[in-house]
Design a protein around this motif. Sequence first.
Motif, PDB file in Angstrom:
ATOM      1  N   GLY A 178      66.095  17.485   4.928  1.00  0.00           N
ATOM      2  CA  GLY A 178      66.853  16.721   5.903  1.00  0.00           C
ATOM      3  C   GLY A 178      67.997  17.474   6.551  1.00  0.00           C
ATOM      4  O   GLY A 178      68.126  18.688   6.445  1.00  0.00           O
ATOM      5  N   GLU A 179      68.850  16.718   7.184  1.00  0.00           N
ATOM      6  CA  GLU A 179      69.929  17.239   8.024  1.00  0.00           C
ATOM      7  C   GLU A 179      71.054  17.868   7.204  1.00  0.00           C
ATOM      8  O   GLU A 179      71.148  17.656   5.988  1.00  0.00           O
ATOM      9  CB  GLU A 179      70.499  16.093   8.858  1.00  0.00           C
ATOM     10  CG  GLU A 179      71.140  14.994   8.018  1.00  0.00           C
ATOM     11  CD  GLU A 179      71.299  13.693   8.785  1.00  0.00           C
ATOM     12  OE1 GLU A 179      71.718  13.747   9.952  1.00  0.00           O
ATOM     13  OE2 GLU A 179      70.990  12.635   8.214  1.00  0.00           O
ATOM     14  N   LEU A 184      75.018  14.200   7.392  1.00  0.00           N
ATOM     15  CA  LEU A 184      74.549  13.146   6.498  1.00  0.00           C
ATOM     16  C   LEU A 184      75.712  12.272   6.029  1.00  0.00           C
ATOM     17  O   LEU A 184      75.623  11.039   6.015  1.00  0.00           O
ATOM     18  CB  LEU A 184      73.848  13.777   5.297  1.00  0.00           C
ATOM     19  CG  LEU A 184      73.299  12.827   4.240  1.00  0.00           C
ATOM     20  CD1 LEU A 184      72.020  12.158   4.739  1.00  0.00           C
ATOM     21  CD2 LEU A 184      73.023  13.582   2.940  1.00  0.00           C
ATOM     22  N   ARG A 187      76.998   9.942   8.571  1.00  0.00           N
ATOM     23  CA  ARG A 187      76.051   8.859   8.784  1.00  0.00           C
ATOM     24  C   ARG A 187      76.234   7.736   7.756  1.00  0.00           C
ATOM     25  O   ARG A 187      76.195   6.551   8.082  1.00  0.00           O
ATOM     26  CB  ARG A 187      74.622   9.400   8.695  1.00  0.00           C
ATOM     27  CG  ARG A 187      73.528   8.349   8.879  1.00  0.00           C
ATOM     28  CD  ARG A 187      72.146   8.929   8.581  1.00  0.00           C
ATOM     29  NE  ARG A 187      71.851  10.102   9.365  1.00  0.00           N
ATOM     30  CZ  ARG A 187      71.383  10.084  10.613  1.00  0.00           C
ATOM     31  NH1 ARG A 187      71.168   8.919  11.207  1.00  0.00           N
ATOM     32  NH2 ARG A 187      71.139  11.205  11.260  1.00  0.00           N
ATOM     33  N   TYR A 188      76.425   8.107   6.472  1.00  0.00           N
ATOM     34  CA  TYR A 188      76.367   7.103   5.407  1.00  0.00           C
ATOM     35  C   TYR A 188      77.713   6.635   4.865  1.00  0.00           C
ATOM     36  O   TYR A 188      77.796   5.527   4.315  1.00  0.00           O
ATOM     37  CB  TYR A 188      75.502   7.624   4.251  1.00  0.00           C
ATOM     38  CG  TYR A 188      74.030   7.432   4.527  1.00  0.00           C
ATOM     39  CD1 TYR A 188      73.453   6.174   4.449  1.00  0.00           C
ATOM     40  CD2 TYR A 188      73.237   8.500   4.905  1.00  0.00           C
ATOM     41  CE1 TYR A 188      72.106   5.979   4.731  1.00  0.00           C
ATOM     42  CE2 TYR A 188      71.887   8.325   5.194  1.00  0.00           C
ATOM     43  CZ  TYR A 188      71.323   7.062   5.111  1.00  0.00           C
ATOM     44  OH  TYR A 188      69.999   6.875   5.402  1.00  0.00           O
ATOM     45  N   MET A 227      70.353   6.432   0.910  1.00  0.00           N
ATOM     46  CA  MET A 227      69.321   7.233   1.569  1.00  0.00           C
ATOM     47  C   MET A 227      67.937   6.760   1.152  1.00  0.00           C
ATOM     48  O   MET A 227      67.054   6.540   1.980  1.00  0.00           O
ATOM     49  CB  MET A 227      69.489   8.711   1.213  1.00  0.00           C
ATOM     50  CG  MET A 227      70.713   9.376   1.775  1.00  0.00           C
ATOM     51  SD  MET A 227      70.911  11.051   1.146  1.00  0.00           S
ATOM     52  CE  MET A 227      69.544  11.896   1.956  1.00  0.00           C
ATOM     53  N   TYR A 233      65.562   5.572   7.920  1.00  0.00           N
ATOM     54  CA  TYR A 233      65.974   6.964   7.767  1.00  0.00           C
ATOM     55  C   TYR A 233      64.845   7.807   7.179  1.00  0.00           C
ATOM     56  O   TYR A 233      64.603   8.943   7.608  1.00  0.00           O
ATOM     57  CB  TYR A 233      67.217   7.063   6.876  1.00  0.00           C
ATOM     58  CG  TYR A 233      67.708   8.472   6.676  1.00  0.00           C
ATOM     59  CD1 TYR A 233      68.354   9.150   7.698  1.00  0.00           C
ATOM     60  CD2 TYR A 233      67.508   9.131   5.462  1.00  0.00           C
ATOM     61  CE1 TYR A 233      68.797  10.452   7.529  1.00  0.00           C
ATOM     62  CE2 TYR A 233      67.943  10.438   5.290  1.00  0.00           C
ATOM     63  CZ  TYR A 233      68.592  11.092   6.315  1.00  0.00           C
ATOM     64  OH  TYR A 233      69.013  12.388   6.144  1.00  0.00           O
ATOM     65  N   PRO A 258      69.497  17.590   1.598  1.00  0.00           N
ATOM     66  CA  PRO A 258      68.603  16.435   1.483  1.00  0.00           C
ATOM     67  C   PRO A 258      67.158  16.911   1.321  1.00  0.00           C
ATOM     68  O   PRO A 258      66.682  17.746   2.094  1.00  0.00           O
ATOM     69  CB  PRO A 258      68.801  15.698   2.818  1.00  0.00           C
ATOM     70  CG  PRO A 258      70.119  16.173   3.335  1.00  0.00           C
ATOM     71  CD  PRO A 258      70.237  17.595   2.874  1.00  0.00           C
TER      72      PRO A 258
END
Length: 299
Positions: A178-179, A184, A187-188, A227, A233, A258
């Motif tokens: 992932g990113e 990340l 985002r969260y 996640m 996602y 990730p």
Amino acid sequence: MAEKNQLDTQSIITFPNDDWRAKTGAISSAVEELEQGKILFFPHLGYPLNTQQQSLLDPALVDPKRKNISYDVGRHQIKGVANSEKEPQVRKLLEDYYQACSALIDTVLPEYQSVLRRPVNSLRLHPVSEWRNKSSWRKDDSRLHVDAFPSRPNYGERILRIFTNINPHGEDRVWRIGEPFPQLAERYLPKLAGFSPFKSWLQHKLHITKTPRSHYDHLMLQMHDKMKSDDNYQKNGQQITQRFPPGSSWICFSDQTPHAAMSGQFMLEQTFLLSVKDMHNPDASPLRTLQRITNKRLL
């Protein structure tokens, strides 16, 4: 497609090493790339098994109550072997793999050699599909996540892992990656519940955790869970697919990168912990990243 190619370039750094113990000198960029959350990929660095070791590649060797066979190098303690007669062979394999990983660290990441701690490794014999079929979403490692320990808070220490595909049937280990971690976290973090010192204390008193969770551990565990539970996602988040063929190895900070294991069977994995202060660039750590974003001390 351009976004995917950019993530591909950012995520995977390939190295030519084909010998765990070859003293070829340090690769100057390896530590910097690793600490930025990239995966160091060694497509020619396998761990060949002899005939006796090949006979250990049987899922029935794993205790049904456990996911993998694990070996605590420091304590010389092995867990998860269902057949006691095979335990000496498994122990020897995992001890030798640890020695090979230590030699690789000395070659590729020499500044870490004296500061890595608590080495534990594992022999993974089940196919990834078995995790997916038998686990809850929280324990399903085929869902994108960053690693966090539910019962063992680590107070910001880095989780460095070395993986080797030892599949004898030509099957790749397939990951999604992932990113970058700062993206990340942005985002969260707004979706995570607040930290309660009382709840942390109570969980420790009830033996849910071995030590009280810090604010950092609280955030990392919640991010792990958010996640995995976020179907949108998992399907649509920025990610690439990477195939790791038999006879290859790779290294990453699994608390920062990730990742999700999608398919494959038979793997060796070595884990080390590393203090943030012993990093080349501590500001790249998840701890410092989360502290910058929240503007709070998390330990």
